[in-house]
Design a protein around this motif. Structure first.
Motif, PDB file in Angstrom:
ATOM      1  N   VAL A 132     -36.514   2.449 -32.031  1.00  0.00           N
ATOM      2  CA  VAL A 132     -36.480   1.987 -33.414  1.00  0.00           C
ATOM      3  C   VAL A 132     -35.337   0.986 -33.552  1.00  0.00           C
ATOM      4  CG1 VAL A 132     -35.876   2.734 -35.764  1.00  0.00           C
ATOM      5  CG2 VAL A 132     -37.501   4.068 -34.421  1.00  0.00           C
ATOM      6  N   LEU A 133     -35.614  -0.142 -34.198  1.00  0.00           N
ATOM      7  CA  LEU A 133     -34.579  -1.110 -34.557  1.00  0.00           C
ATOM      8  C   LEU A 133     -34.541  -1.185 -36.071  1.00  0.00           C
ATOM      9  CD1 LEU A 133     -32.521  -3.388 -34.220  1.00  0.00           C
ATOM     10  CD2 LEU A 133     -34.442  -4.972 -33.890  1.00  0.00           C
ATOM     11  N   GLY A 134     -33.459  -0.679 -36.652  1.00  0.00           N
ATOM     12  CA  GLY A 134     -33.286  -0.682 -38.099  1.00  0.00           C
ATOM     13  C   GLY A 134     -32.305  -1.753 -38.517  1.00  0.00           C
ATOM     14  N   MET A 135     -32.740  -2.646 -39.411  1.00  0.00           N
ATOM     15  CA  MET A 135     -31.903  -3.745 -39.908  1.00  0.00           C
ATOM     16  C   MET A 135     -31.661  -3.530 -41.396  1.00  0.00           C
ATOM     17  SD  MET A 135     -34.085  -6.617 -37.827  1.00  0.00           S
ATOM     18  CE  MET A 135     -35.602  -5.665 -38.012  1.00  0.00           C
ATOM     19  N   VAL A 136     -30.403  -3.381 -41.759  1.00  0.00           N
ATOM     20  CA  VAL A 136     -30.027  -3.053 -43.128  1.00  0.00           C
ATOM     21  C   VAL A 136     -29.439  -4.280 -43.815  1.00  0.00           C
ATOM     22  CG1 VAL A 136     -28.594  -1.544 -44.576  1.00  0.00           C
ATOM     23  CG2 VAL A 136     -29.577  -0.666 -42.433  1.00  0.00           C
ATOM     24  N   ASN A 137     -29.985  -4.619 -44.963  1.00  0.00           N
ATOM     25  CA  ASN A 137     -29.455  -5.694 -45.794  1.00  0.00           C
ATOM     26  C   ASN A 137     -28.198  -5.144 -46.468  1.00  0.00           C
ATOM     27  OD1 ASN A 137     -29.066  -7.906 -47.469  1.00  0.00           O
ATOM     28  ND2 ASN A 137     -30.987  -7.640 -48.602  1.00  0.00           N
ATOM     29  N   CYS A 138     -27.026  -5.661 -46.079  1.00  0.00           N
ATOM     30  CA  CYS A 138     -25.794  -5.072 -46.595  1.00  0.00           C
ATOM     31  C   CYS A 138     -24.663  -6.095 -46.671  1.00  0.00           C
ATOM     32  CB  CYS A 138     -25.379  -3.889 -45.724  1.00  0.00           C
ATOM     33  SG  CYS A 138     -25.113  -4.304 -43.991  1.00  0.00           S
ATOM     34  N   ALA A 139     -23.625  -5.700 -47.357  1.00  0.00           N
ATOM     35  CA  ALA A 139     -22.428  -6.528 -47.466  1.00  0.00           C
ATOM     36  C   ALA A 139     -21.746  -6.619 -46.097  1.00  0.00           C
ATOM     37  CB  ALA A 139     -21.479  -5.916 -48.489  1.00  0.00           C
ATOM     38  N   PRO A 140     -21.000  -7.696 -45.836  1.00  0.00           N
ATOM     39  CA  PRO A 140     -20.350  -7.863 -44.535  1.00  0.00           C
ATOM     40  C   PRO A 140     -19.420  -6.717 -44.141  1.00  0.00           C
ATOM     41  CG  PRO A 140     -20.236  -9.914 -45.787  1.00  0.00           C
ATOM     42  CD  PRO A 140     -20.781  -8.865 -46.713  1.00  0.00           C
ATOM     43  N   ASP A 141     -18.804  -6.080 -45.123  1.00  0.00           N
ATOM     44  CA  ASP A 141     -17.860  -4.995 -44.810  1.00  0.00           C
ATOM     45  C   ASP A 141     -18.513  -3.603 -44.827  1.00  0.00           C
ATOM     46  OD1 ASP A 141     -18.271  -4.939 -47.548  1.00  0.00           O
ATOM     47  OD2 ASP A 141     -16.162  -4.580 -48.052  1.00  0.00           O
ATOM     48  N   PHE A 142     -19.829  -3.526 -45.028  1.00  0.00           N
ATOM     49  CA  PHE A 142     -20.535  -2.242 -45.031  1.00  0.00           C
ATOM     50  C   PHE A 142     -20.656  -1.737 -43.596  1.00  0.00           C
ATOM     51  CE2 PHE A 142     -24.426   0.375 -45.035  1.00  0.00           C
ATOM     52  CZ  PHE A 142     -24.125   1.258 -46.062  1.00  0.00           C
ATOM     53  N   ALA A 143     -20.320  -0.476 -43.368  1.00  0.00           N
ATOM     54  CA  ALA A 143     -20.301   0.052 -41.993  1.00  0.00           C
ATOM     55  C   ALA A 143     -21.127   1.317 -41.822  1.00  0.00           C
ATOM     56  CB  ALA A 143     -18.854   0.316 -41.574  1.00  0.00           C
ATOM     57  N   ASP A 144     -21.969   1.647 -42.789  1.00  0.00           N
ATOM     58  CA  ASP A 144     -22.746   2.888 -42.721  1.00  0.00           C
ATOM     59  C   ASP A 144     -24.235   2.648 -42.493  1.00  0.00           C
ATOM     60  OD1 ASP A 144     -20.702   4.836 -42.968  1.00  0.00           O
ATOM     61  OD2 ASP A 144     -20.544   4.381 -45.115  1.00  0.00           O
ATOM     62  N   GLN A 145     -24.569   1.627 -41.723  1.00  0.00           N
ATOM     63  CA  GLN A 145     -25.979   1.349 -41.428  1.00  0.00           C
ATOM     64  C   GLN A 145     -26.703   2.557 -40.831  1.00  0.00           C
ATOM     65  OE1 GLN A 145     -23.447  -0.652 -40.436  1.00  0.00           O
ATOM     66  NE2 GLN A 145     -23.822  -2.662 -41.308  1.00  0.00           N
ATOM     67  N   PRO A 146     -26.070   3.319 -39.915  1.00  0.00           N
ATOM     68  CA  PRO A 146     -26.781   4.489 -39.370  1.00  0.00           C
ATOM     69  C   PRO A 146     -27.199   5.497 -40.439  1.00  0.00           C
ATOM     70  CG  PRO A 146     -24.938   3.924 -37.958  1.00  0.00           C
ATOM     71  CD  PRO A 146     -24.808   3.076 -39.203  1.00  0.00           C
ATOM     72  N   LYS A 147     -26.396   5.664 -41.478  1.00  0.00           N
ATOM     73  CA  LYS A 147     -26.750   6.610 -42.549  1.00  0.00           C
ATOM     74  C   LYS A 147     -27.986   6.144 -43.313  1.00  0.00           C
ATOM     75  CE  LYS A 147     -22.076   8.369 -43.219  1.00  0.00           C
ATOM     76  NZ  LYS A 147     -20.923   8.435 -44.127  1.00  0.00           N
ATOM     77  N   VAL A 148     -28.174   4.843 -43.404  1.00  0.00           N
ATOM     78  CA  VAL A 148     -29.353   4.289 -44.078  1.00  0.00           C
ATOM     79  C   VAL A 148     -30.589   4.468 -43.185  1.00  0.00           C
ATOM     80  CG1 VAL A 148     -30.398   2.176 -44.989  1.00  0.00           C
ATOM     81  CG2 VAL A 148     -27.963   2.655 -45.403  1.00  0.00           C
ATOM     82  N   VAL A 149     -30.469   4.100 -41.914  1.00  0.00           N
ATOM     83  CA  VAL A 149     -31.596   4.173 -40.990  1.00  0.00           C
ATOM     84  C   VAL A 149     -31.977   5.635 -40.709  1.00  0.00           C
ATOM     85  CG1 VAL A 149     -32.481   3.423 -38.736  1.00  0.00           C
ATOM     86  CG2 VAL A 149     -30.977   1.916 -40.035  1.00  0.00           C
ATOM     87  N   ASN A 150     -31.061   6.569 -40.974  1.00  0.00           N
ATOM     88  CA  ASN A 150     -31.402   7.997 -40.843  1.00  0.00           C
ATOM     89  C   ASN A 150     -32.595   8.368 -41.716  1.00  0.00           C
ATOM     90  OD1 ASN A 150     -29.455   8.595 -38.945  1.00  0.00           O
ATOM     91  ND2 ASN A 150     -28.016   9.476 -40.412  1.00  0.00           N
ATOM     92  N   GLY A 151     -32.778   7.693 -42.842  1.00  0.00           N
ATOM     93  CA  GLY A 151     -33.939   7.965 -43.690  1.00  0.00           C
ATOM     94  C   GLY A 151     -35.241   7.748 -42.935  1.00  0.00           C
ATOM     95  N   TYR A 152     -35.258   6.758 -42.068  1.00  0.00           N
ATOM     96  CA  TYR A 152     -36.409   6.452 -41.222  1.00  0.00           C
ATOM     97  C   TYR A 152     -36.521   7.488 -40.099  1.00  0.00           C
ATOM     98  CZ  TYR A 152     -39.667   3.486 -38.591  1.00  0.00           C
ATOM     99  OH  TYR A 152     -40.768   2.994 -37.937  1.00  0.00           O
ATOM    100  N   SER A 153     -35.440   7.643 -39.358  1.00  0.00           N
ATOM    101  CA  SER A 153     -35.441   8.533 -38.189  1.00  0.00           C
ATOM    102  C   SER A 153     -35.737   9.977 -38.560  1.00  0.00           C
ATOM    103  CB  SER A 153     -34.094   8.452 -37.476  1.00  0.00           C
ATOM    104  OG  SER A 153     -33.881   7.157 -36.955  1.00  0.00           O
ATOM    105  N   ASP A 154     -35.142  10.453 -39.647  1.00  0.00           N
ATOM    106  CA  ASP A 154     -35.357  11.845 -40.057  1.00  0.00           C
ATOM    107  C   ASP A 154     -36.828  12.119 -40.353  1.00  0.00           C
ATOM    108  OD1 ASP A 154     -32.631  12.262 -39.762  1.00  0.00           O
ATOM    109  OD2 ASP A 154     -32.204  12.332 -41.919  1.00  0.00           O
ATOM    110  N   LEU A 155     -37.508  11.143 -40.959  1.00  0.00           N
ATOM    111  CA  LEU A 155     -38.936  11.352 -41.254  1.00  0.00           C
ATOM    112  C   LEU A 155     -39.762  11.354 -39.971  1.00  0.00           C
ATOM    113  CD1 LEU A 155     -41.049  11.897 -43.392  1.00  0.00           C
ATOM    114  CD2 LEU A 155     -41.391   9.438 -43.598  1.00  0.00           C
ATOM    115  N   MET A 156     -39.423  10.508 -39.007  1.00  0.00           N
ATOM    116  CA  MET A 156     -40.159  10.508 -37.737  1.00  0.00           C
ATOM    117  C   MET A 156     -40.053  11.874 -37.047  1.00  0.00           C
ATOM    118  SD  MET A 156     -41.778   7.742 -37.330  1.00  0.00           S
ATOM    119  CE  MET A 156     -41.855   6.471 -38.585  1.00  0.00           C
TER     120      MET A 156
END
Length: 191
Positions: A132-156
């Motif tokens: 899985v490649l998760g790309m998060v639209n976020c601010a430059p200083d945002f560092a919690d992309q894995p927490k967002v992509v967890n929504g995808y992974s957890d459902l899988m």
């Protein structure tokens, strides 16, 4: 002598056990039962979770939603489509909270499962979610992309169990098409 008697007894027990045979057919049957448990039914799991798949949206440019080569299916990037057809938009960490981003990831997973179902006809054909490649639209200083992509992974994992566990990258993007909150690509091994 005792050892020989024990080995002979085990051979007799194996030969006389119901449902077993010393043939290749018996071995293949046992292998199939071990590798494909009868309770593996991703579509029943979706119903149990209250998730209804939709007809996938058509590509908006010169590409296709899925490409199958051999036993792999490569899914094009999809975004967080709501049931009404609109998308979750905005930058996570600016316009959206991490929790809202997580839900956007979950909606993206549902979009991808809709594509996969349309491609395969039956989600029981999925042997493994590979990458899985998760790309998060976020601010430059945002560092919690894995927490967002967890929504995808957890459902899988909820839908496919152990077969849903995958290798993954979760990265931040300065922007995504139509300002969607997340876009995910996926590679799946199938029968």
């Amino acid at each position: 002598m005792k050892k020989l008697l024990f080995i002979g007894f085990l051979g007799l027990m194996t030969a006389c056990s119901p449902g077993t045979s010393n043939t290749k057919e018996g071995a293949d049957t046992l292998k199939a039962q071990v590798s494909a448990p009868s309770d593996y039914d991703p579509e029943a799991k979706l119903k149990e979770l209250g998730i209804e798949l939709s007809t996938p949206s058509a590509p908006v440019a010169n590409y296709v939603n899925a490409v199958r080569t051999g036993n792999l299916v490569f899914l094009a990037g999809k975004g967080p489509s709501k049931p009404d057809g609109s998308y979750v938009t905005g930058k996570v960490g600016v316009d959206l909270t991490i929790e809202q981003g997580y839900e956007a990831g979950r909606l993206t997973a549902i979009s991808q499962l809709s594509v996969l179902k349309a491609e395969l006809g039956d989600l029981r054909k999925v042997k493994r979610i590979v990458k899985v490649l998760g790309m998060v639209n976020c601010a430059p200083d945002f560092a919690d992309q894995p927490k967002v992509v967890n929504g995808y992974s957890d459902l899988m994992v909820a839908v496919f169990g152990e077969r849903g566990k995958h290798a993954r990258a979760a990265v931040g993007m300065g922007s995504l098409p139509n300002n969607i909150a997340i876009e995910v690509e996926m590679i799946v091994e199938v029968e």
